[in-house]
Design a protein around this motif. Structure first.
Motif, PDB file in Angstrom:
ATOM      1  N   SER A  38      62.694  58.307  34.985  1.00 37.14           N
ATOM      2  CA  SER A  38      61.542  57.718  34.482  1.00 37.14           C
ATOM      3  C   SER A  38      61.745  56.106  34.265  1.00 37.14           C
ATOM      4  O   SER A  38      63.015  55.662  34.362  1.00 37.14           O
ATOM      5  CB  SER A  38      61.232  58.277  33.178  1.00 37.14           C
ATOM      6  N   GLN A  39      60.544  55.363  34.151  1.00 34.75           N
ATOM      7  CA  GLN A  39      60.835  54.111  33.942  1.00 34.75           C
ATOM      8  C   GLN A  39      59.456  53.739  32.945  1.00 34.75           C
ATOM      9  O   GLN A  39      58.419  54.085  32.843  1.00 34.75           O
ATOM     10  CB  GLN A  39      60.773  53.200  35.048  1.00 34.75           C
ATOM     11  N   TRP A  40      59.791  52.736  31.891  1.00 38.86           N
ATOM     12  CA  TRP A  40      58.848  52.305  31.111  1.00 38.86           C
ATOM     13  C   TRP A  40      57.550  51.498  31.590  1.00 38.86           C
ATOM     14  O   TRP A  40      56.514  51.937  31.702  1.00 38.86           O
ATOM     15  CB  TRP A  40      59.375  51.582  29.983  1.00 38.86           C
ATOM     16  N   TYR A  41      58.101  50.346  32.437  1.00 40.20           N
ATOM     17  CA  TYR A  41      57.080  49.497  32.929  1.00 40.20           C
ATOM     18  C   TYR A  41      57.518  49.262  34.401  1.00 40.20           C
ATOM     19  O   TYR A  41      58.766  49.558  34.651  1.00 40.20           O
ATOM     20  CB  TYR A  41      56.910  48.155  32.343  1.00 40.20           C
ATOM     21  N   CYS A  58      64.684  50.643  31.940  1.00 39.53           N
ATOM     22  CA  CYS A  58      64.306  51.032  30.520  1.00 39.53           C
ATOM     23  C   CYS A  58      63.557  52.364  30.835  1.00 39.53           C
ATOM     24  O   CYS A  58      62.698  52.326  31.365  1.00 39.53           O
ATOM     25  CB  CYS A  58      63.337  50.308  29.773  1.00 39.53           C
ATOM     26  N   GLU A  60      61.073  55.859  30.268  1.00 37.98           N
ATOM     27  CA  GLU A  60      59.925  55.750  29.358  1.00 37.98           C
ATOM     28  C   GLU A  60      59.779  56.074  28.030  1.00 37.98           C
ATOM     29  O   GLU A  60      60.613  57.201  27.550  1.00 37.98           O
ATOM     30  CB  GLU A  60      58.800  56.732  30.262  1.00 37.98           C
ATOM     31  N   GLY A  61      59.221  55.337  27.244  1.00 37.89           N
ATOM     32  CA  GLY A  61      59.080  55.569  25.776  1.00 37.89           C
ATOM     33  C   GLY A  61      60.305  55.653  24.943  1.00 37.89           C
ATOM     34  O   GLY A  61      61.443  55.198  25.218  1.00 37.89           O
ATOM     35  N   GLN A  62      60.254  56.081  23.641  1.00 39.37           N
ATOM     36  CA  GLN A  62      61.537  56.310  22.738  1.00 39.37           C
ATOM     37  C   GLN A  62      62.368  57.268  23.319  1.00 39.37           C
ATOM     38  O   GLN A  62      61.722  58.343  23.704  1.00 39.37           O
ATOM     39  CB  GLN A  62      61.072  56.556  21.550  1.00 39.37           C
ATOM     40  N   THR A 159      64.385  52.717  21.408  1.00 41.48           N
ATOM     41  CA  THR A 159      64.401  52.305  22.899  1.00 41.48           C
ATOM     42  C   THR A 159      65.732  51.999  23.528  1.00 41.48           C
ATOM     43  O   THR A 159      66.526  51.235  22.829  1.00 41.48           O
ATOM     44  CB  THR A 159      63.376  51.023  22.833  1.00 41.48           C
ATOM     45  N   CYS A 161      67.662  50.325  26.977  1.00 42.71           N
ATOM     46  CA  CYS A 161      67.506  49.580  28.405  1.00 42.71           C
ATOM     47  C   CYS A 161      69.036  49.438  28.882  1.00 42.71           C
ATOM     48  O   CYS A 161      70.005  49.035  27.918  1.00 42.71           O
ATOM     49  CB  CYS A 161      66.843  48.392  28.354  1.00 42.71           C
TER      50      CYS A 161
END
Length: 829
Positions: A38-41, A58, A60-62, A159, A161
């Motif tokens: 997954s990826q956050w942005y 990063c 996605e999410g916490q 979080t 990354c």
């Protein structure tokens, strides 16, 4: 993170020399080869894991402790991976995230994934302490792989990354697996015991043989002249060598090994690093013969390459022996190394070869007609099987409706016998092929089946003793309805609908005698009503379809329970409890099931079983409050510890002793003995369902199934985690039968977990589907079933007890009373 050029190195090079950047940051690894779960942005996608400046990957999410998010890198070819470097994301005011720890999974073919462990068996690597400084971790042992996954690990919701660089060099050897007998113990008088096993082997262990993996013979670490000395720290004598004793391998006088390569190759030579400490009965091999197989589906060529070594009785130095292979072409080799003395020990094996450019592994033309014929036969058989299954279902539906107009039931015995015969026929047909997708269901149409797993199961209605005899007795066939005929030999208290292992809150549901849970109301509940405002939420442990399990603090609970409270002395600390809570939107059936579960729990009163303390049922949402231990579950407790030694004491490493492990085993057997005395069947016994207090007291619990942390331990059907198949007896998986004997099987697996310190999942090298296939081998009983290996910490007598728990024939398994009596003498009173 540093970059560098990528030269080609020989495979025998020491890992300390093979530390060249593989191309994350300089772009030699393409964006398409870097993926993620997954990826956050958009700007924190996987391709940014190698960016300079403020970029990073990063998820996605916490990130939660139970999550398994990953960054995957395809290196494009087999690679000898020796170092991993990581950084966080330092984007000034926009971000300051990093991974404090991570795990590595890897695959050589993209299908079978393995978990990396260091030489002490730990899977978690220390990550970054801040977002800007890079951390370089040497891999001991190194990894031979094509794909690598970095899985960030966190103990708090946070979080994360990551930026990454990978280091190593090409694996030109091309070897992807070797098979060999397991290494053995050497116990010379006057010297330390040497364990000559392949401790880093990443393949399977079966019947004292290794296959399907790589290990210490390909880790680039060459053993010393004295095999009792090692190049590694904190390991045992003999660690660098894989060794065998001549008389332990029968009268054959040789060690046979097989080597499989990534593609067809022309072999020039094989180099074997062998110990020659002849003063202790160790010599290099006297001769070797190698056979060749050009393709994996072909047979071994008749003409071997034979080589006789020149034995040296004057120089005890370990050495490389070069075996010429005469430029023979093959994809697989089988070599027999013949003993020259009592012992033979290898530390490294490598091959000099070139890829055979004239072929790209074409199919064997001579076998093509045979393969086509086999495929046609399989298709025809599938068509026949589908026809028979559909016909069986149709007949079952028709026979269910067979009655005379006057209501005369004289035809029912005939219908019942026919259905029983058809059921047995379909079952044998299904188990013989072990095809889970065959949609087998030989029940009347009135029985709901949409949510059932497509394994060979019995129907969900338990027999009553009045209807069909109960217990294990064969029922009177004339008294059974067609629907009941599927239960001809099931114990009346066995819950045979395995989809309903989960209760309404997602936790495990005990199977109990049917008459104990009928028609419940609030007045049937003996547990006291606790003020719900005194429950303080701390953490959600898990959830189910209609409810949740919470970790809470209960204010004033010891005073509420009064004298005789089962709660331990908390020294003024808040009392931790587990609270199962029914959601407000639960169905009436769910509410009834919840009340049944309360009544079941209220009957349990044993020092090694979780107790129901109180309830909150005077208003919605309905709650039950049970004990919880400050040390959490046994799986988490043991996986974070090592076996007690001088090293653990000197470095303050959390540890347990062998006596502690035996004490835990006795307590679990005692708790299960109590459940068995009530005819209760747990159905999900495992270390995740055993809670532990600070005095190492164990209480068997029932909510491991609801926790996301252990979702990988359950086989999923329609997205729901329902079957702990790696702990289940064969009859539970194939027949849906859960009895005390199937709990005994699970107890054997739980013992195995304890003595491996929960460092790996049972049958970790098998997929869920392969585990189910293995249960079919138990059913067929032709000697092909795979057992769990003997843990190194486990005394032989205890492993023999585990093997008895896994007996194919149910009467041959010990009772919990017998297990308790067998284990109790091992514990220091």
């Amino acid at each position: 993170l540093h970059t560098g050029l990528l030269p080609s190195f020989p495979p025998s090079l020491l890992p300390s020399h093979c530390r060249y950047a593989l191309g994350m940051q300089d772009g030699r690894i393409a964006d398409d080869d870097i993926t993620a779960s997954s990826q956050w942005y958009e700007t924190t996608g996987p391709q940014y894991a190698r960016s300079e400046g403020d970029g990073a990957w990063c998820p996605e999410g916490q990130l939660e402790p139970s999550d398994s998010q990953y960054l995957q890198v395809d290196l494009g070819r087999l690679t000898f991976l020796t170092v991993v470097g990581t950084q966080g994301r330092y984007a000034r005011s926009n971000g300051n995230e990093f991974a404090r720890a991570y795990r590595l999974n890897y695959s050589r073919d993209g299908l079978l994934w393995k978990s990396w462990r260091n030489r002490q068996g730990n899977t978690v690597m220390e990550g970054n302490k801040n977002a800007y400084a890079s951390v370089i971790n040497d891999l001991h042992p190194p990894i031979i792989t094509r794909l690598i996954r970095l899985i960030p690990v966190t103990y708090l919701s946070t979080t994360v990354c990551m930026r990454v660089e990978l280091y190593g060099c090409p694996w030109d050897d091309g070897l992807i697996s070797y098979a060999a007998p397991e290494g053995q113990l050497m116990m010379p008088p006057g010297y330390p015991i040497a364990s000559l096993n392949d401790s880093t082997y990443d393949g399977a262990h079966e019947r004292r043989r290794l296959f399907g993996g790589l290990g210490q013979l390909t880790d680039g670490v060459v053993g010393l002249d004295d095999f009792l000395l090692t190049r590694q720290y904190h390991v045992w004598p003999g660690y660098d060598y894989l060794g065998w004793r001549n008389d332990s391998l029968g009268t054959q006088g040789y060690v046979e090994m097989e080597f499989v390569f990534d593609r067809q190759r022309n072999f020039t030579s094989m180099k074997v690093h062998s110990n020659n400490m002849f003063s202790r009965g160790v010599k290099i091999f006297s001769s070797v013969s190698c056979w060749f197989k050009p393709r994996l589906i072909a047979g071994w060529e008749a003409e071997p390459v034979a080589f006789k070594t020149v034995l040296d009785d004057r120089n005890p130095s370990a050495r490389y022996v070069t075996v010429p292979l005469n430029r023979r072409t093959a994809k697989s080799l089988r070599c027999r190394f013949y003993f020259a003395d009592i012992w033979m020990m290898f530390s490294e094996i490598s091959f000099q070869s070139a890829v055979n450019a004239s072929t790209s592994d074409p199919p064997d033309e001579a076998n093509t007609p045979i393969l086509i014929g086999c495929l046609v036969t399989i298709i025809l058989l599938l068509v026949i099987v589908i026809f028979l299954i559909l016909w069986c279902q149709y007949v079952c539906k028709v026979l269910e409706k067979v009655r005379s107009p006057s209501g005369d039931k004289r035809l029912l015995p005939v219908s019942c016998s026919v259905i029983k015969y058809l059921t047995l026929f379909c079952f044998r047909l299904h188990v013989g092929s072990l095809t889970r997708s065959s949609q087998f269901d030989c029940r009347p149409a009135a029985t709901p089946s949409s949510s059932r797993p497509r394994l060979c199961l019995e129907t969900e209605t338990p027999l009553s003793s009045s209807a069909c005899g109960g217990g294990y007795a064969e029922p009177d066939i004339t008294q059974c309805t067609p629907h009941q005929c599927f239960h001809s030999n099931a114990p009346h208290y066995a819950e045979t609908d395995i989809v309903r292992l989960q209760g309404v809150t997602g936790s495990n549901m005990y199977a109990v005698p049917a008459l104990t849970v009928d028609s419940l109301t609030r007045k049937d509940i003996s547990a006291a009503e606790f003020p719900r405002q005194q429950l303080i939420f701390r953490e959600k442990l898990g959830e189910g379809q209609f409810g949740e399990v919470h970790l809470c603090e209960a204010e004033g609970l010891p005073e509420f329970l009064g004298e005789g409270s089962p709660l331990p002395d908390r020294d003024g600390h808040p009392v931790l409890v587990a609270v199962k809570q029914l959601r407000a939107d639960a169905t009436s059936q769910a509410r009834n099931d919840f009340l049944k579960e309360i009544k079941i729990m209220s009957r349990l009163n044993d020092p090694n079983i979780i107790r129901l303390l109180c309830v909150c049922v005077s208003s919605d949402p309905l709650c039950m409050v049970t004990e919880y231990m400050e040390n959490g579950d046994l799986n988490m407790f043991l996986s974070q510890r090592e076996i007690e030694s001088t090293l653990t004491h000197a470095n303050n490493i959390p540890s347990v002793s062998l006596s502690d492990l035996l004490h835990m085993s006795v307590q679990i057997s005692s708790g299960m003995k109590y459940l068995a005395s009530l005819n209760f069947v747990h159905r999900d016994l495992a270390t995740r369902n055993c809670l532990l207090d600070r005095r190492l007291t164990i209480k068997i619990a029932d909510f491991g199934m609801s926790r996301n942390l252990y979702s990988s331990d359950y086989y999923r059907i329609q997205g729901r985690a329902v079957l702990p198949i790696r702990w289940m007896a064969w009859e539970s998986i194939l027949l849906g039968k859960f009895t005390t004997a199937s709990d005994v099987w699970a107890f054997g697996v739980t013992l195995w977990e304890i003595f491996t310190l929960c460092k790996e999942q049972p049958y970790s090298l098998l997929s869920d589907e392969q585990v189910i296939e293995n249960t079919g081998e138990f059913f067929r009983n032709q000697g092909r079933q795979i057992f769990l290996y003997a843990p190194p910490l486990c005394p032989p007598s205890l492993f023999e007890l585990m093997m008895r728990c896994w007996s194919r024939d149910i009467p041959n398994r010990p009772s919990f009373e017998g297990l308790y009596q067998a284990l109790r003498p091992h514990v220091n009173q």
